[in-house]
Design a protein around this motif. Sequence first.
Motif, PDB file in Angstrom:
ATOM      1  N   MET A   1       4.219  13.227 -17.409  1.00 19.89           N
ATOM      2  CA  MET A   1       3.874  14.217 -16.394  1.00 19.89           C
ATOM      3  C   MET A   1       4.576  13.850 -15.105  1.00 19.89           C
ATOM      4  SD  MET A   1       2.320  16.949 -15.438  1.00 19.89           S
ATOM      5  CE  MET A   1       1.812  17.296 -17.071  1.00 19.89           C
ATOM      6  N   ILE A   2       5.019  14.850 -14.407  1.00 23.38           N
ATOM      7  CA  ILE A   2       5.712  14.618 -13.150  1.00 23.38           C
ATOM      8  C   ILE A   2       4.755  13.961 -12.159  1.00 23.38           C
ATOM      9  CG2 ILE A   2       5.207  16.905 -12.238  1.00 23.38           C
ATOM     10  CD1 ILE A   2       7.925  16.800 -10.862  1.00 23.38           C
ATOM     11  N   GLY A   3       5.221  12.899 -11.574  1.00 26.02           N
ATOM     12  CA  GLY A   3       4.439  12.231 -10.552  1.00 26.02           C
ATOM     13  C   GLY A   3       4.643  12.887  -9.203  1.00 26.02           C
ATOM     14  N   PHE A   4       4.030  12.314  -8.217  1.00 27.95           N
ATOM     15  CA  PHE A   4       4.118  12.868  -6.877  1.00 27.95           C
ATOM     16  C   PHE A   4       5.395  12.425  -6.175  1.00 27.95           C
ATOM     17  CE2 PHE A   4       2.505  14.073  -2.720  1.00 27.95           C
ATOM     18  CZ  PHE A   4       1.778  15.198  -3.037  1.00 27.95           C
ATOM     19  N   ASP A   5       6.109  11.443  -6.739  1.00 26.96           N
ATOM     20  CA  ASP A   5       7.320  10.924  -6.099  1.00 26.96           C
ATOM     21  C   ASP A   5       8.379  11.998  -5.901  1.00 26.96           C
ATOM     22  OD1 ASP A   5       6.280   8.422  -5.807  1.00 26.96           O
ATOM     23  OD2 ASP A   5       7.169   7.642  -7.652  1.00 26.96           O
ATOM     24  N   LYS A   6       8.540  12.900  -6.843  1.00 25.72           N
ATOM     25  CA  LYS A   6       9.552  13.954  -6.713  1.00 25.72           C
ATOM     26  C   LYS A   6       9.219  14.882  -5.543  1.00 25.72           C
ATOM     27  CE  LYS A   6      12.428  16.928  -9.562  1.00 25.72           C
ATOM     28  NZ  LYS A   6      12.653  17.503 -10.882  1.00 25.72           N
ATOM     29  N   ILE A   7       7.933  15.089  -5.294  1.00 24.23           N
ATOM     30  CA  ILE A   7       7.516  15.896  -4.140  1.00 24.23           C
ATOM     31  C   ILE A   7       7.866  15.154  -2.858  1.00 24.23           C
ATOM     32  CG2 ILE A   7       5.536  16.888  -2.913  1.00 24.23           C
ATOM     33  CD1 ILE A   7       4.263  17.315  -5.734  1.00 24.23           C
ATOM     34  N   ARG A   8       7.580  13.857  -2.832  1.00 19.93           N
ATOM     35  CA  ARG A   8       7.930  13.050  -1.653  1.00 19.93           C
ATOM     36  C   ARG A   8       9.437  13.083  -1.403  1.00 19.93           C
ATOM     37  NH1 ARG A   8       4.247   9.155  -4.327  1.00 19.93           N
ATOM     38  NH2 ARG A   8       2.244   9.322  -3.264  1.00 19.93           N
ATOM     39  N   GLN A   9      10.228  13.019  -2.466  1.00 15.39           N
ATOM     40  CA  GLN A   9      11.684  12.992  -2.337  1.00 15.39           C
ATOM     41  C   GLN A   9      12.259  14.350  -1.926  1.00 15.39           C
ATOM     42  OE1 GLN A   9      12.887  11.617  -6.189  1.00 15.39           O
ATOM     43  NE2 GLN A   9      12.080   9.556  -5.863  1.00 15.39           N
ATOM     44  N   SER A  10      11.498  15.414  -2.101  1.00 14.18           N
ATOM     45  CA  SER A  10      11.996  16.741  -1.741  1.00 14.18           C
ATOM     46  C   SER A  10      12.214  16.869  -0.237  1.00 14.18           C
ATOM     47  CB  SER A  10      11.025  17.835  -2.213  1.00 14.18           C
ATOM     48  OG  SER A  10       9.876  17.882  -1.372  1.00 14.18           O
ATOM     49  N   GLY A  11      11.496  16.082   0.554  1.00 17.70           N
ATOM     50  CA  GLY A  11      11.633  16.142   2.001  1.00 17.70           C
ATOM     51  C   GLY A  11      10.990  17.365   2.629  1.00 17.70           C
ATOM     52  N   PHE A  12      10.331  18.184   1.838  1.00 18.10           N
ATOM     53  CA  PHE A  12       9.707  19.408   2.355  1.00 18.10           C
ATOM     54  C   PHE A  12       8.246  19.128   2.714  1.00 18.10           C
ATOM     55  CE2 PHE A  12       7.466  23.455   2.062  1.00 18.10           C
ATOM     56  CZ  PHE A  12       8.270  24.264   2.844  1.00 18.10           C
ATOM     57  N   HIS A  13       7.990  18.770   3.937  1.00 23.30           N
ATOM     58  CA  HIS A  13       6.636  18.538   4.450  1.00 23.30           C
ATOM     59  C   HIS A  13       5.805  17.666   3.504  1.00 23.30           C
ATOM     60  CE1 HIS A  13       7.474  21.412   7.603  1.00 23.30           C
ATOM     61  NE2 HIS A  13       7.945  22.235   6.675  1.00 23.30           N
ATOM     62  N   ALA A  14       6.424  16.634   2.956  1.00 24.95           N
ATOM     63  CA  ALA A  14       5.769  15.782   1.958  1.00 24.95           C
ATOM     64  C   ALA A  14       4.526  15.091   2.511  1.00 24.95           C
ATOM     65  CB  ALA A  14       6.757  14.758   1.416  1.00 24.95           C
ATOM     66  N   ASP A  15       4.572  14.661   3.769  1.00 27.77           N
ATOM     67  CA  ASP A  15       3.395  14.002   4.356  1.00 27.77           C
ATOM     68  C   ASP A  15       2.216  14.967   4.437  1.00 27.77           C
ATOM     69  OD1 ASP A  15       4.862  11.675   4.621  1.00 27.77           O
ATOM     70  OD2 ASP A  15       5.319  11.998   6.748  1.00 27.77           O
ATOM     71  N   LEU A  16       2.474  16.199   4.862  1.00 29.42           N
ATOM     72  CA  LEU A  16       1.428  17.219   4.939  1.00 29.42           C
ATOM     73  C   LEU A  16       0.849  17.500   3.557  1.00 29.42           C
ATOM     74  CD1 LEU A  16      -0.176  19.565   6.284  1.00 29.42           C
ATOM     75  CD2 LEU A  16       1.861  20.991   5.909  1.00 29.42           C
ATOM     76  N   ILE A  17       1.708  17.681   2.577  1.00 31.05           N
ATOM     77  CA  ILE A  17       1.265  17.994   1.212  1.00 31.05           C
ATOM     78  C   ILE A  17       0.417  16.857   0.661  1.00 31.05           C
ATOM     79  CG2 ILE A  17       2.040  18.428  -1.150  1.00 31.05           C
ATOM     80  CD1 ILE A  17       4.620  19.670   0.251  1.00 31.05           C
ATOM     81  N   GLU A  18       0.901  15.625   0.819  1.00 33.62           N
ATOM     82  CA  GLU A  18       0.152  14.474   0.309  1.00 33.62           C
ATOM     83  C   GLU A  18      -1.198  14.345   1.004  1.00 33.62           C
ATOM     84  OE1 GLU A  18       0.750   9.744  -0.736  1.00 33.62           O
ATOM     85  OE2 GLU A  18       2.444  10.909   0.012  1.00 33.62           O
ATOM     86  N   ARG A  19      -1.230  14.536   2.323  1.00 35.88           N
ATOM     87  CA  ARG A  19      -2.494  14.449   3.067  1.00 35.88           C
ATOM     88  C   ARG A  19      -3.487  15.498   2.572  1.00 35.88           C
ATOM     89  NH1 ARG A  19      -3.831  17.223   7.595  1.00 35.88           N
ATOM     90  NH2 ARG A  19      -1.652  17.703   8.025  1.00 35.88           N
ATOM     91  N   LEU A  20      -3.032  16.748   2.406  1.00 31.55           N
ATOM     92  CA  LEU A  20      -3.915  17.815   1.928  1.00 31.55           C
ATOM     93  C   LEU A  20      -4.449  17.515   0.533  1.00 31.55           C
ATOM     94  CD1 LEU A  20      -1.907  20.963   3.095  1.00 31.55           C
ATOM     95  CD2 LEU A  20      -4.060  20.114   4.067  1.00 31.55           C
ATOM     96  N   VAL A  21      -3.558  17.102  -0.352  1.00 27.92           N
ATOM     97  CA  VAL A  21      -3.957  16.824  -1.736  1.00 27.92           C
ATOM     98  C   VAL A  21      -4.971  15.693  -1.790  1.00 27.92           C
ATOM     99  CG1 VAL A  21      -3.115  15.938  -3.947  1.00 27.92           C
ATOM    100  CG2 VAL A  21      -1.867  17.751  -2.783  1.00 27.92           C
ATOM    101  N   LYS A  22      -4.727  14.637  -1.035  1.00 30.82           N
ATOM    102  CA  LYS A  22      -5.661  13.504  -1.043  1.00 30.82           C
ATOM    103  C   LYS A  22      -7.008  13.861  -0.412  1.00 30.82           C
ATOM    104  CE  LYS A  22      -2.571   9.527  -1.251  1.00 30.82           C
ATOM    105  NZ  LYS A  22      -2.055   8.352  -0.511  1.00 30.82           N
ATOM    106  N   GLN A  23      -6.989  14.669   0.647  1.00 24.56           N
ATOM    107  CA  GLN A  23      -8.233  15.034   1.318  1.00 24.56           C
ATOM    108  C   GLN A  23      -9.208  15.749   0.394  1.00 24.56           C
ATOM    109  OE1 GLN A  23      -6.738  17.217   4.734  1.00 24.56           O
ATOM    110  NE2 GLN A  23      -7.096  15.465   6.094  1.00 24.56           N
ATOM    111  N   VAL A  24      -8.715  16.542  -0.516  1.00 21.82           N
ATOM    112  CA  VAL A  24      -9.610  17.319  -1.381  1.00 21.82           C
ATOM    113  C   VAL A  24      -9.793  16.707  -2.767  1.00 21.82           C
ATOM    114  CG1 VAL A  24      -9.168  19.464  -0.138  1.00 21.82           C
ATOM    115  CG2 VAL A  24      -7.770  18.889  -2.135  1.00 21.82           C
ATOM    116  N   ASN A  25      -9.124  15.594  -3.034  1.00 23.67           N
ATOM    117  CA  ASN A  25      -9.228  14.943  -4.342  1.00 23.67           C
ATOM    118  C   ASN A  25      -9.722  13.507  -4.214  1.00 23.67           C
ATOM    119  OD1 ASN A  25      -8.115  16.748  -6.645  1.00 23.67           O
ATOM    120  ND2 ASN A  25      -6.726  17.101  -4.925  1.00 23.67           N
TER     121      ASN A  25
END
Length: 188
Positions: A1-25
């Motif tokens: 399964m795709i990990g979150f690293d590819k999202i981080r590497q995309s450079g597209f607001h990765a910090d915001l996305i990770e913060r939102l995902v962690k806040q609700v999970n």
Amino acid sequence: MIGFDKIRQSGFHADLIERLVKQVNGGQIPSHNLFLLETTFDDDSVFRHFDYLGLSGALLTSIHIDELAAGARWYMNLLPVRHVTGLEVAQVALPLQPADKDVPAATHGDAGDDNHEVGLTVVVSSSSQRSLELEPLRCDDPACTADHGYVGGGKDEGLVMTFGAQSASSNEDDAMEFVAALSTAMTL
């Protein structure tokens, strides 16, 4: 399964996305992640948008981000898996982009079509996202001025994501793995 690293590497607001995902999970990244980063157009501009699905146990997290001139705008849906009413997967023909001309011929469309690659569309529908379409009910009398009410119907809405073999986002294999994990969670 795709990990979150590819999202981080995309450079597209990765910090915001990770913060939102962690806040609700519960401070964790879901074990199953699927995302699509696209460039789109409207009448006035070109901008990017991002769709994310994360599956953690019986919770499906959906995030959409639009990158606008005024900055990133996002919304998030948290959906119990039991509310997923449909999961569709379809093979589709996608036009090749100039950078995709080196895509292996095996991924091109049928009949030797070198202008298309084969992609995969995933549709996740839920009962918590419904649309209602109404129209006035009319009788057969053209002179009638009475209000007969409305008639219509509702349908489940959802998220549609399309992936190509050479995607900078999740790819077809990632999508199929996510679909398998979600379909298993739907049966529990």
